[in-house]
Structure formats: structure tokens, C-alpha cells
Design a protein around this motif. Structure first.
Motif, PDB file in Angstrom:
ATOM      1  N   ASN A 229     -21.082 -17.369 -15.815  1.00  0.00           N
ATOM      2  CA  ASN A 229     -20.604 -16.607 -14.659  1.00  0.00           C
ATOM      3  C   ASN A 229     -21.526 -16.769 -13.448  1.00  0.00           C
ATOM      4  N   HIS A 230     -21.843 -18.011 -13.156  1.00  0.00           N
ATOM      5  CA  HIS A 230     -22.650 -18.377 -11.998  1.00  0.00           C
ATOM      6  C   HIS A 230     -21.824 -19.288 -11.091  1.00  0.00           C
ATOM      7  N   ALA A 231     -22.025 -19.167  -9.801  1.00  0.00           N
ATOM      8  CA  ALA A 231     -21.413 -20.090  -8.857  1.00  0.00           C
ATOM      9  C   ALA A 231     -21.989 -21.484  -9.063  1.00  0.00           C
ATOM     10  N   SER A 232     -21.193 -22.498  -8.761  1.00  0.00           N
ATOM     11  CA  SER A 232     -21.637 -23.869  -9.001  1.00  0.00           C
ATOM     12  C   SER A 232     -22.898 -24.200  -8.204  1.00  0.00           C
TER      13      SER A 232
ATOM     14  N   ALA B  33     -14.305 -21.710 -14.076  1.00  0.00           N
ATOM     15  CA  ALA B  33     -14.833 -23.053 -13.812  1.00  0.00           C
ATOM     16  C   ALA B  33     -13.887 -23.780 -12.872  1.00  0.00           C
ATOM     17  N   GLY B  34     -14.198 -23.766 -11.591  1.00  0.00           N
ATOM     18  CA  GLY B  34     -13.380 -24.449 -10.601  1.00  0.00           C
ATOM     19  C   GLY B  34     -13.726 -25.922 -10.521  1.00  0.00           C
TER      20      GLY B  34
ATOM     21  N   LEU C 174     -16.729 -28.197 -12.258  1.00  0.00           N
ATOM     22  CA  LEU C 174     -16.347 -29.284 -13.168  1.00  0.00           C
ATOM     23  C   LEU C 174     -16.843 -30.624 -12.657  1.00  0.00           C
ATOM     24  N   ASP C 175     -16.716 -30.847 -11.356  1.00  0.00           N
ATOM     25  CA  ASP C 175     -17.198 -32.112 -10.788  1.00  0.00           C
ATOM     26  C   ASP C 175     -18.711 -32.240 -10.951  1.00  0.00           C
TER      27      ASP C 175
ATOM     28  N   THR D 283     -21.054 -35.047 -13.435  1.00  0.00           N
ATOM     29  CA  THR D 283     -22.052 -36.010 -12.955  1.00  0.00           C
ATOM     30  C   THR D 283     -23.402 -35.839 -13.655  1.00  0.00           C
ATOM     31  N   GLN D 284     -23.528 -34.824 -14.490  1.00  0.00           N
ATOM     32  CA  GLN D 284     -24.818 -34.509 -15.108  1.00  0.00           C
ATOM     33  C   GLN D 284     -24.762 -34.819 -16.606  1.00  0.00           C
ATOM     34  N   GLU D 285     -25.441 -35.854 -17.021  1.00  0.00           N
ATOM     35  CA  GLU D 285     -25.361 -36.296 -18.408  1.00  0.00           C
ATOM     36  C   GLU D 285     -25.885 -35.255 -19.391  1.00  0.00           C
ATOM     37  N   ASP D 286     -26.779 -34.393 -18.940  1.00  0.00           N
ATOM     38  CA  ASP D 286     -27.417 -33.459 -19.872  1.00  0.00           C
ATOM     39  C   ASP D 286     -26.735 -32.090 -19.902  1.00  0.00           C
ATOM     40  N   MET D 287     -25.492 -31.992 -19.401  1.00  0.00           N
ATOM     41  CA  MET D 287     -24.831 -30.694 -19.336  1.00  0.00           C
ATOM     42  C   MET D 287     -23.594 -30.631 -20.226  1.00  0.00           C
TER      43      MET D 287
END
Length: 324
Positions: free
Chosen positions: A166-169, A214-215, A219-220, A224-228
Motif C-alpha cells: 500500500n505504497h505509491a509507486s 497496483a496501477g 507495474l511498469d 524494469t527491476q529484476e530483483d522485485m
């Protein structure tokens, strides 16, 4: 059961479905809760999600119930070593902040994070939590303080990997960059409301607000983050995909919803699966898989969800669902 590693391979191996036990020990009674956990483990499920405030909103709830029940189950079944435990801090009531929840959320100050893990370890009956989440964004505390407190738990070995919910991107990205710049452990998992239906732009979800979904921006970023890893809660929208007595949440009340529901039902007929199973298969079979956090309250509901693990959506069916 399928398995994958959290955090792009840097975290523990977990089952492709995560069992969310928010109501266990409170609105779901002990006998049923233990039966669901037993069946999940029997089916190869290894990943269980709880929090230090589940379920304070239930009659007589204190927030201890879910963690304590999981601790009793792991001890009685000898399942601690085979269970990947995720819990959260930040949304437990703090009496010093008043009597009304959620206005009295404990927040994400360093002292709260430290006290939170100590309480969770005691209730769970373990010396380590595999995944620890910042439960909800706290704008009253400097991000640097929260990131440092969480990273300290990893350094001392009390926590395996970190996540936020529940955090903003932009807040997720900023916290990760701050940690990376200083060589600190950073959030590797994000748990957010996410399902096949898409909410109206700006729609809020109660205490989580718009940041609770999750907008496309989040998601974008994760893509782009391999470790997520993305963990999706609320994926079955309280049964509304399949139950006539359940209405779709008003946040999804817009013209695009009926179109997506129609296509979802078509794919369910084509595959011989339920709509719930198609939604779960759509999540776990994505190019970058999301892990559904199952919200079930009976063994029968769990059995249906388990059927999604072996459901393969070919490229044509996935394209059909995505295009709706």
C-alpha cells in the motif's frame, strides 16, 4: 504446485500461491483455519502471509490473532522450516495516538519497526521472519528513518528480505534508490491490491486509498527491476467473479468492467475452468509472474484456487484477456 524465488532469485523459494491468513483465528475459527493450513501444506504450499494487526476490526480483535494462530500451527505440525513466513508492521493500533483505528495507526518510525518485529517474533514463535513488510505508507516519518530501520533488521539476521504494501509507486522507487545508494537492503517485494478487473482512475480502497491498487505506473516500474516481485491481494474480489450473491466492488463500476467480465467468462468456458482459476492463472503465468495472496475461508475455496496452478493459458487466450 509451482515454485519460484522471490526478489528475482535473491530471496527464498516459495509456492506460486501464497496463503493469506488475515481472518484466521478471528472470523475464521481455529478448526477451519488449521484445516486450510494443513491442506495448503499438503498441496505443496509453502508461503503464508499475515500481519501484526490481523484482525483488530473483528469483534474483540487485538491484532494478535492471525500471527498467534500461525505460530501454533507451525509448532504443532513441525512446519516452521518448511514455511516461508511474511508479516507486516505499521497498521497496528497505537493507543498513544487515540482510540480510533485507523487514525491511530502505529506508523513506520524506527522504534515502531523494532518493537513490531519483536512482537511478531514472539507471537509467531520464531527467531526470524522471512519477509517483512512496511504495511502502509507513512508520510509522517522520514523515508530515510524507515529504510534504515528495516535494513538494520536484515543486517542483524532477524529478517530475510524486505517488502512494502500500500505504497505509491514513486515512494517505492525513492526508498529503493535511497537504500541502493547506501548499500542497504531494499524493498524487494511489493504487496498491492491487483486483479484482472481494473478500477476507475483515482478510485480509493478504504484505508489504502488509491495507492492500494497496483496501477500501470507501479507495474511498469516492477517490470524494469529484476530483483522485485509483485504479490497481489484482493485478486478474487471477495468471490464476486463466481458468486451470484457477491457484487463487484463499486471501485470497478465502469463500462470496461462488463467487457472484461464477458471475456473472462468466455475463457473460463473454453478452458473448462472457473473464472477464479482463470484470474489466478493469468497472474501466475504472466511474463513476470505475480503471486496471488489467497483470501480463502474454507478448504473448498482453497481447493478451487489450487486448481489454477495447473491451468495453462496459451498466448492466444492471454492476448484475448489482455485486449478486453
Amino acid at each position: 504446485m509451482r515454485y519460484l524465488r522471490l526478489a528475482g532469485g535473491g530471496g527464498p523459494e516459495v509456492s506460486a500461491l501464497c496463503l493469506g491468513i488475515l481472518p484466521f483465528g478471528s472470523t475464521v475459527d481455529e478448526e477451519t483455519s488449521l484445516a486450510v493450513l494443513d491442506r495448503f501444506a499438503e498441496a505443496g504450499g509453502t508461503f503464508v502471509d499475515t500481519a501484526n494487526n490481523y484482525s483488530i476490526w473483528a469483534p474483540g480483535g487485538t491484532g494478535d490473532e492471525s500471527e498467534e494462530l500461525l505460530g501454533r500451527w507451525m509448532r504443532s505440525r513441525g512446519r516452521r522450516d518448511s514455511t516461508v513466513v511474511a508479516t507486516k508492521v505499521g497498521a497496528r493500533p497505537d493507543p498513544a495516538r487515540g482510540a480510533e483505528w485507523p487514525a491511530n495507526w502505529e506508523g513506520l518510525g524506527a522504534d515502531t519497526v523494532r518493537a513490531g518485529i519483536e512482537g511478531s517474533l514472539r507471537r509467531l514463535g520464531t527467531d526470524r521472519v522471512d519477509l517483512y513488510y512496511a504495511h502502509i505508507e507513512d508520510a509522517t516519518v522520514p523515508m530515510e528513518e524507515t529504510v534504515g530501520a528495516f535494513a538494520g533488521l536484515v543486517e542483524e539476521g532477524t529478517v530475510g528480505i524486505l517488502g512494502c504494501s500500500n505504497h505509491a509507486s514513486w515512494a517505492v522507487a525513492a526508498a529503493r534508490q535511497y537504500a541502493a545508494d547506501r548499500g542497504l537492503a531494499r524493498y524487494a517485494c511489493v504487496q498491492q491490491r491487483y486483479t484482472y478487473l481494473q478500477p476507475r482512475p483515482g478510485a480509493g480502497f478504504g484505508t489504502q486509498g488509491p495507492r492500494g491498487y497496483a496501477g500501470t505506473d507501479l507495474l511498469d516500474y516492477i517490470g524494469t527491476q529484476e530483483d522485485m516481485t509483485l504479490l497481489a491481494y484482493g485478486s478474487l474480489i471477495h468471490g464476486a467473479y463466481t458468486r451470484a450473491d457477491k457484487r463487484v466492488l463499486e471501485q470497478y463500476d465502469h463500462p470496461g468492467t462488463e467487457r472484461r467480465l464477458r471475456v473472462l467468462r468466455e475463457v473460463a468456458r473454453e478452458t473448462g475452468a472457473t473464472a477464479n482459476q482463470v484470474v489466478l492463472a493469468w497472474l501466475i503465468g504472466a511474463r513476470k509472474p505475480a503471486i496471488p495472496v489467497l483470501g480463502v475461508s474454507s478448504v473448498a475455496q482453497l481447493e478451487e484456487a489450487l486448481g489454477a496452478v495447473d491451468l495453462e493459458l496459451d498466448d492466444g487466450l492471454r492476448a484475448k484477456l489482455d485486449a478486453a
